[in-house]
Design a protein around this motif. Sequence first.
Motif, PDB file in Angstrom:
ATOM      1  N   ASP A 178      13.881  -3.756  -6.492  1.00 48.81           N
ATOM      2  CA  ASP A 178      13.128  -4.550  -5.450  1.00 48.81           C
ATOM      3  C   ASP A 178      12.088  -3.664  -4.751  1.00 48.81           C
ATOM      4  OD1 ASP A 178      14.472  -3.269  -3.625  1.00 48.81           O
ATOM      5  OD2 ASP A 178      15.015  -5.249  -2.545  1.00 48.81           O
ATOM      6  N   LEU A 179      11.198  -4.090  -4.160  1.00 51.94           N
ATOM      7  CA  LEU A 179      10.428  -3.220  -3.117  1.00 51.94           C
ATOM      8  C   LEU A 179       9.774  -4.560  -2.266  1.00 51.94           C
ATOM      9  CD1 LEU A 179       9.113  -0.826  -2.278  1.00 51.94           C
ATOM     10  CD2 LEU A 179       7.081  -1.266  -3.259  1.00 51.94           C
ATOM     11  N   LYS A 180      10.578  -4.476  -0.901  1.00 52.43           N
ATOM     12  CA  LYS A 180      10.393  -5.396   0.269  1.00 52.43           C
ATOM     13  C   LYS A 180      10.040  -4.553   1.474  1.00 52.43           C
ATOM     14  CE  LYS A 180      13.159  -8.860  -1.904  1.00 52.43           C
ATOM     15  NZ  LYS A 180      14.548  -9.643  -1.839  1.00 52.43           N
ATOM     16  N   LEU A 181       9.011  -5.367   2.271  1.00 51.75           N
ATOM     17  CA  LEU A 181       8.872  -4.815   3.707  1.00 51.75           C
ATOM     18  C   LEU A 181       8.825  -5.926   4.681  1.00 51.75           C
ATOM     19  CD1 LEU A 181       5.692  -2.240   3.072  1.00 51.75           C
ATOM     20  CD2 LEU A 181       8.261  -1.660   3.708  1.00 51.75           C
ATOM     21  N   ASN A 182       9.099  -5.941   5.642  1.00 51.08           N
ATOM     22  CA  ASN A 182       9.092  -6.772   6.805  1.00 51.08           C
ATOM     23  C   ASN A 182       8.395  -6.155   7.927  1.00 51.08           C
ATOM     24  OD1 ASN A 182      10.296  -9.170   5.717  1.00 51.08           O
ATOM     25  ND2 ASN A 182      12.312  -8.477   6.155  1.00 51.08           N
ATOM     26  N   LEU A 183       7.218  -6.410   8.363  1.00 53.03           N
ATOM     27  CA  LEU A 183       6.257  -5.879   9.461  1.00 53.03           C
ATOM     28  C   LEU A 183       6.212  -6.796  10.483  1.00 53.03           C
ATOM     29  CD1 LEU A 183       4.693  -5.608   6.448  1.00 53.03           C
ATOM     30  CD2 LEU A 183       3.682  -3.738   7.544  1.00 53.03           C
ATOM     31  N   ILE A 184       6.526  -6.314  11.778  1.00 49.73           N
ATOM     32  CA  ILE A 184       6.498  -6.928  12.944  1.00 49.73           C
ATOM     33  C   ILE A 184       5.447  -6.563  13.995  1.00 49.73           C
ATOM     34  CG2 ILE A 184       7.880  -7.691  14.841  1.00 49.73           C
ATOM     35  CD1 ILE A 184      10.415  -7.434  13.376  1.00 49.73           C
ATOM     36  N   GLY A 185       4.731  -7.343  14.442  1.00 52.57           N
ATOM     37  CA  GLY A 185       3.409  -6.790  15.039  1.00 52.57           C
ATOM     38  C   GLY A 185       3.289  -7.585  16.526  1.00 52.57           C
ATOM     39  N   SER A 186       2.330  -7.215  17.323  1.00 56.09           N
ATOM     40  CA  SER A 186       2.374  -8.017  18.553  1.00 56.09           C
ATOM     41  C   SER A 186       1.751  -9.276  18.342  1.00 56.09           C
ATOM     42  CB  SER A 186       1.234  -7.095  19.408  1.00 56.09           C
ATOM     43  OG  SER A 186       0.073  -6.943  18.736  1.00 56.09           O
ATOM     44  N   LYS A 187       1.257  -9.637  17.326  1.00 53.65           N
ATOM     45  CA  LYS A 187       0.493 -11.058  17.060  1.00 53.65           C
ATOM     46  C   LYS A 187       1.262 -11.919  16.030  1.00 53.65           C
ATOM     47  CE  LYS A 187      -4.349  -9.884  18.225  1.00 53.65           C
ATOM     48  NZ  LYS A 187      -5.806  -9.767  17.660  1.00 53.65           N
TER      49      LYS A 187
END
Length: 329
Positions: free
Chosen positions: A240-249
């Motif tokens: 697999d290849l997964k990313l969770n990105l958390i930003g200010s918006k």
Amino acid sequence: MRKLKVGMISFAHGHANKFLQCLSRIEEVEIVGIADQDWSRVESPVNDYRLRYYSDYRELLASDADAVVICSENTRHAQMTIDSARAGKHILCNKPLGTTWEDMESMIGACRDNGVQLMTAFPCRYLPAVVKAKAALECGELGEIAIIKGSNKGTLPGAWFTNRTLSGGGAFMDHIVHVMDLILWFTGWRAEEVYAEAGTLFHDIEVEDAGIVHVKFANGAFAVIDPSWSRPKSCPASSDLKLNLIGSKGMMSLDAFAQTNELYSDDLTKAQWNYWGDDMYVYMIEGFVQALLEGKQVPITGEDGLHAAMVALAASESARLGQPVKVLA
């Protein structure tokens, strides 16, 4: 029509078969031969594609090839790349670019000094979901990114991958680089420090097959990565290849291989997830070929490969020492 003459060096890594298939479909490419000291690895492609065989890659380098594709064992990348650069050949090198900082600096320097280009094979940049995510980030949809969680979990590749002398490491060397390249490409950040825990939990091998990697960046943001060989053979997909990105918006969850059909058949021993999205290898190989034909910079440089690999090396060192380690590049 001008054609790019390309030779292939080593079929140690399975990616070589896919790269050859892609090269054979490009009208502007002429494949001049395959070099591998192990005939058994290349007998089928040599015969199927009716290509010239070289038992010594240096004989291939003496040909009129414009470029070479290197898919050898990881620890052989450096010498093969340096020899190719000195022979005046452009290079597409499989990931990880190298297994030490000194090797990768020498590879990049040799290419620079001899006026040839070095591209690192990171095909995941060309997955549709990844391309869309990159565009969304560039538009500022998530604001300032602060935290990223990524995973690249796979089945045990076996063979030389578990031999540290040939691979340079286990799951860390194999899988961290894919995730880190996307993070660095998405953000432009610089990795500053790594803390990692590693273990051999799933297989009886001499290298790590599991671990958790914490990466701190120069801007204060951080990432956590699972780069394990933890998937059982019964899993419908090998990785697999997964990313969770958390930003200010806002936040984004990226599943790079989500475009799949589920296949259940009595002729098979397990269910399968068959990917149907755009072929990332085709776009990567086309990018390499077109850049060379048009005299442009290759889309994924040796420096890109260096930066991703240095995080993998720092993770291995951190796990060995049991403490955070600074990233050299």
